[in-house]
Design an enzyme around this catalytic site. Structure first.
Site, PDB file in Angstrom:
ATOM      1  N   THR A 113       0.861  -1.199   0.000  1.00 10.53           N
ATOM      2  CA  THR A 113       0.000   0.000   0.000  1.00 10.53           C
ATOM      3  C   THR A 113       0.883   1.231   0.000  1.00 10.53           C
ATOM      4  OG1 THR A 113       0.040   0.406   2.384  1.00 10.53           O
ATOM      5  CG2 THR A 113      -1.595  -1.181   1.544  1.00 10.53           C
ATOM      6  N   ASP A 114       0.287   2.378  -0.305  1.00 14.82           N
ATOM      7  CA  ASP A 114       0.994   3.609  -0.008  1.00 14.82           C
ATOM      8  C   ASP A 114       0.835   3.870   1.497  1.00 14.82           C
ATOM      9  OD1 ASP A 114       2.459   5.907  -0.145  1.00 14.82           O
ATOM     10  OD2 ASP A 114       1.398   6.739  -1.847  1.00 14.82           O
ATOM     11  N   TYR A 115       1.556   4.889   1.948  1.00 19.66           N
ATOM     12  CA  TYR A 115       1.696   5.147   3.387  1.00 19.66           C
ATOM     13  C   TYR A 115       0.338   5.267   4.093  1.00 19.66           C
ATOM     14  CZ  TYR A 115       4.508   6.821   7.327  1.00 19.66           C
ATOM     15  OH  TYR A 115       5.163   6.941   8.514  1.00 19.66           O
ATOM     16  N   ALA A 116       0.060   4.330   4.959  1.00 17.74           N
ATOM     17  CA  ALA A 116      -1.148   4.349   5.796  1.00 17.74           C
ATOM     18  C   ALA A 116      -2.446   4.226   5.008  1.00 17.74           C
ATOM     19  CB  ALA A 116      -1.186   5.613   6.665  1.00 17.74           C
ATOM     20  N   ALA A 117      -2.356   3.746   3.763  1.00 18.33           N
ATOM     21  CA  ALA A 117      -3.548   3.755   2.908  1.00 18.33           C
ATOM     22  C   ALA A 117      -4.641   2.793   3.384  1.00 18.33           C
ATOM     23  CB  ALA A 117      -3.166   3.448   1.468  1.00 18.33           C
TER      24      ALA A 117
END
Ligand code: NOJ
Length: 748
Positions: A264-268
């Protein structure tokens, strides 16, 4: 490790150990120094999971990585090494020009070389995976991350992404080689199409447009063998990408056959709650797992929820195993089971960081990617300097502007770059024998009205603002210098903090007092050359009027100053061609050359109201896609076709004679454009389908040939099948996208 042994390892793992492999934590949780790039939160991950996490990000440096890996493995039962991932976007210690500049090279092979070089430095610093390339197509200059994209064209982006993946990963699968790093193509999908150019905002478009224009570059990365793909923050047809089964499972995994790791992207995953598609962490984790997301970057959703979801049977054990297996396979391909430290060696760092060949590559890149937008009366190149008096034939030179001596003009994503190694324009000028010049900054890059958070940054000591006295002193000095100089090199631009992630703008003008500075300098100086630093297209109508020459260098990297000096004084010539259209006015955005015709296309001449036009501004860009000048001039002969009919399976040759009409050798970027005149769905007014770079001596003519095939004419038709439709096509071989398409043929 042999596959069978890896299988046995997987089978021997406990549930917690497996879940751990799917979790990525920031460096601080592993007692390491890393770059923090997200909203910092305490992740609340249990000690037990933490002992088993599979990866971390933006922790670099051989010594540190060896220490962290060693400590981790010491306490690990399974002895599965950690993966170190990092944002290495356009260089590691040696910084190359930003990707938007790289896009202006029209030379994918060069990007491959840059990525190979980047890989060499990064591997020595212990990095295993880079979160690059970014395949996002961009059309909206307000978006700060234009700087990380290679531009607005699907054809070029596809070529670039492929070249970058190949460059980063070269040597990766060679046994015991410790070469290459795994490449993560991002942000899947269509992150560059955020509404209003506001970062993280909604993306909503037809499936046809998505497939036709936005997806090809990611797909090229997958086909080039990228080891990893990153989900994007945005929605795609109402469903955030990170929980979007259609996108991740059907398109990415089933249609394209991607079997690498999906991160995932950051904290997605946690953001699925903020988006409003998941009520809680449990639902968010379930959605991501169902979409086939393997690694959760920096949230505790998988850490806190997967065990429960598996125990209750919502997520099947096989699903979990498949995800863990993909992570283990990547670790294995990197050779980490044999050598958990891989290339991380302080000795190697010393040998490769900023080595001479990388620096000269950076210089070559800055030249190939800089775009000469204006050169009135052939002012550039400046006459060679020399003579003891230090006076060039150009006369007395003043170097003015906030970018005259700026070490940090690298763009926001040069996270690991060595700022001290950057050559500024002032330094390059100073090193040049016989070149005497006076210099000052004149003004700051930005003022609080340009950047809302500036006062807060200043208060935290992260940014130094000038005092009123300093402001006045600099201003007066600039006025004085421009009054006495024959030529002013004015180095202006966007501040680094105005672009990159979270760097959306509603104004595309030069910030701070820089326009005022340009106007005042113009009044005083005989000649003004503007050297422009930027991370996105800017509105340059007034700059175009005021400057005698305008050289767009983007953020040019470590060797920027030397390259700028070399270009200004004609040691070499700027060769870049715009990979994004430059608007005349912010109101035109999104603006791109390969748009659809409308039912009421405007011819640009007749002043009639009921056409698709603006009342106060032409439809055309100030500088079109593909545009760029050099120190020579060129003429293009008419396009010739070796037939009027193209049959499937056959080839039609299009050619044109290109002549250097100037008195200096130079490089031409010849561009092939096609138009499908009538289709079952509306087709773009033109599309780039081929490019060739030529080197031409003065007076020299070369014949350029492009092969046109049926494959090049395919698109998603009315029934969404991907094929070429019979009918009339137009062809142009042009210097930029504003050229006319004069040739015609029929596809049978
Ligand atoms: C967020 C960014 O969107 C992405 O491009 C980057 O790779 C990750 N953070 C990790 O730093």
């Amino acid at each position: 490790m042999e596959e069978q042994k890896l299988r046995t390892l997987l089978e021997s793992m406990t549930l917690t150990e497996k879940i751990g492999q799917l979790i990525q934590v920031p460096g601080n949780m592993l007692n390491a120094r890393g770059q923090e790039l997200g909203v910092r939160e305490d992740l609340g991950i249990s000690e037990e999971i933490l002992r088993n996490v599979g990866s971390t990000l933006n922790v670099t440096g051989a010594a540190q990585i060896r220490r962290v890996q060693e400590a981790y493995l010491r306490q690990s039962r399974t002895k599965i090494p950690l993966l170190f991932m990092a944002d290495i976007i356009y260089g590691f210690r040696t910084v190359y020009p930003i990707p938007l500049a790289l896009g202006c090279s029209f030379e994918p092979e060069l990007l491959k070389r840059l990525c190979r070089a980047t890989s060499e430095e990064s591997v020595a610093a212990g990095v295993h995976v880079t979160f690059s390339p970014m395949g996002d197509l961009v059309r909206d200059a307000r978006w700060g991350r234009c700087l990380e994209s290679t531009g607005e064209d699907p054809f070029l982006n596809t070529e670039y992404v492929k070249a970058m993946v190949e460059g980063f990963q070269e040597g990766l699968s060679q046994e015991g080689a410790c070469r290459g790093m795994a490449s993560c193509v991002k942000h899947f999908a269509a992150y560059g199409a955020a509404e209003g150019g506001r970062d993280y905002n909604t993306v909503d478009m037809s499936e046809r447009r998505l497939r036709q224009e936005y997806l090809p570059s990611y797909r090229a990365g997958v086909e080039a063998g990228c080891e990893m793909v990153m989900t994007s923050f945005n929605t795609v047809d109402g469903i955030p990408a990170t929980g979007n089964c259609w996108l991740m499972r059907q398109v990415l995994r089933e249609e394209w056959g991607f079997d690498g790791v999906l991160i995932t992207d950051y904290a997605a995953i946690a953001e699925l709650m903020a988006h409003g598609v998941a009520a809680d962490k449990k639902e968010a984790a379930r959605m991501a797992m169902e979409a086939g997301v393997d690694i959760d970057m920096c949230t505790d959703c998988y850490a806190s929820q997967l065990e429960g979801l598996i125990r209750e049977g919502t997520i099947r054990q096989e699903q979990l195993d498949a995800a863990v297996w993909r992570v283990l396979c990547l670790k294995n391909r990197l050779g980490l089971f044999e050598d958990p430290f891989r290339g991380a060696r302080e000795e190697a760092e010393k040998q490769v960081f900023l080595k001479e060949s990388f620096r000269s590559l950076a210089r070559e890149a800055a030249v190939k990617f800089s775009v000469l937008l204006e050169n009135k009366e052939g002012l550039l190149p400046l006459a060679p300097t020399g003579g003891k008096s230090g006076e060039a034939r150009t006369g007395r030179i003043a170097l003015i502007g906030p970018f005259a001596d700026r070490k940090d003009a690298l763009g926001l994503w040069a996270l690991h770059g060595d700022r001290e190694a950057v050559v500024t324009i002032r330094e390059a000028f100073s090193e040049t024998e016989g070149l005497e010049f006076a210099w000052c900054e004149g003004c700051e890059t930005i003022l609080p009205e340009d950047y809302t958070d500036l006062p807060a940054l200043a208060a935290q000591g992260e940014r130094k603002l000038w005092s009123r006295e300093e402001r006045n002193r600099q201003w007066e000095q600039a006025m004085e210098l421009s009054g006495t100089a024959d030529l002013v090199v004015l180095a202006l631009g966007e501040d680094t903090i105005q672009g990159g992630e979270g760097g959306s703008r509603t104004r595309l003008s030069l910030p701070g007092d820089q326009m005022k500075l340009l106007r005042e300098v113009r009044k005083r100086a005989r000649k003004v050359v503007v050297v422009l630093f930027a991370g996105r297209p800017l509105v340059l109508d007034e700059v175009k009027e005021l400057a005698d020459a305008l050289l767009l260098v983007w953020y040019p990297g470590t060797e920027g100053g030397s390259a700028i000096r070399d270009m200004l004084f004609g040691i070499c010539e700027p060769q870049g061609r715009l990979s994004m259209s430059m608007p005349r006015s912010l109101g035109q955005v999104p603006l791109y050359y390969n748009a659809f015709s409308t039912g009421r296309p405007y011819d640009g001449h007749t002043p009639v109201r009921f056409f698709s036009r603006y009342e106060d501004c032409p439809n055309t860009p100030l500088y079109p896609f593909g545009y760029g000048l050099s120190y020579h001039s060129a003429s293009y002969g008419p396009v010739q076709l070796d037939g009027t009919v193209l049959k499937r399976g056959e080839t039609l040759m299009a050619s044109a004679r290109v002549t250097n009409t100037g008195d200096r050798a130079g490089s031409e970027t010849v561009q092939l454009y096609l138009q499908d005149v009538t289709g079952s769905v509306v087709r773009p007014v033109k599309e780039l389908k081929g490019t060739q770079k030529l080197w031409l001596q003065p007076g020299e003519t070369k014949q350029v040939c492009f092969a046109i095939t049926e494959e090049m004419l395919r698109f998603y038709g009315k029934d969404m099948s991907y094929q070429a439709e019979p009918g009339l096509f137009r062809v142009g071989i042009c210097a930029d996208s504003s050229g006319r398409l004069e040739g015609e043929f029929v596809l049978e």
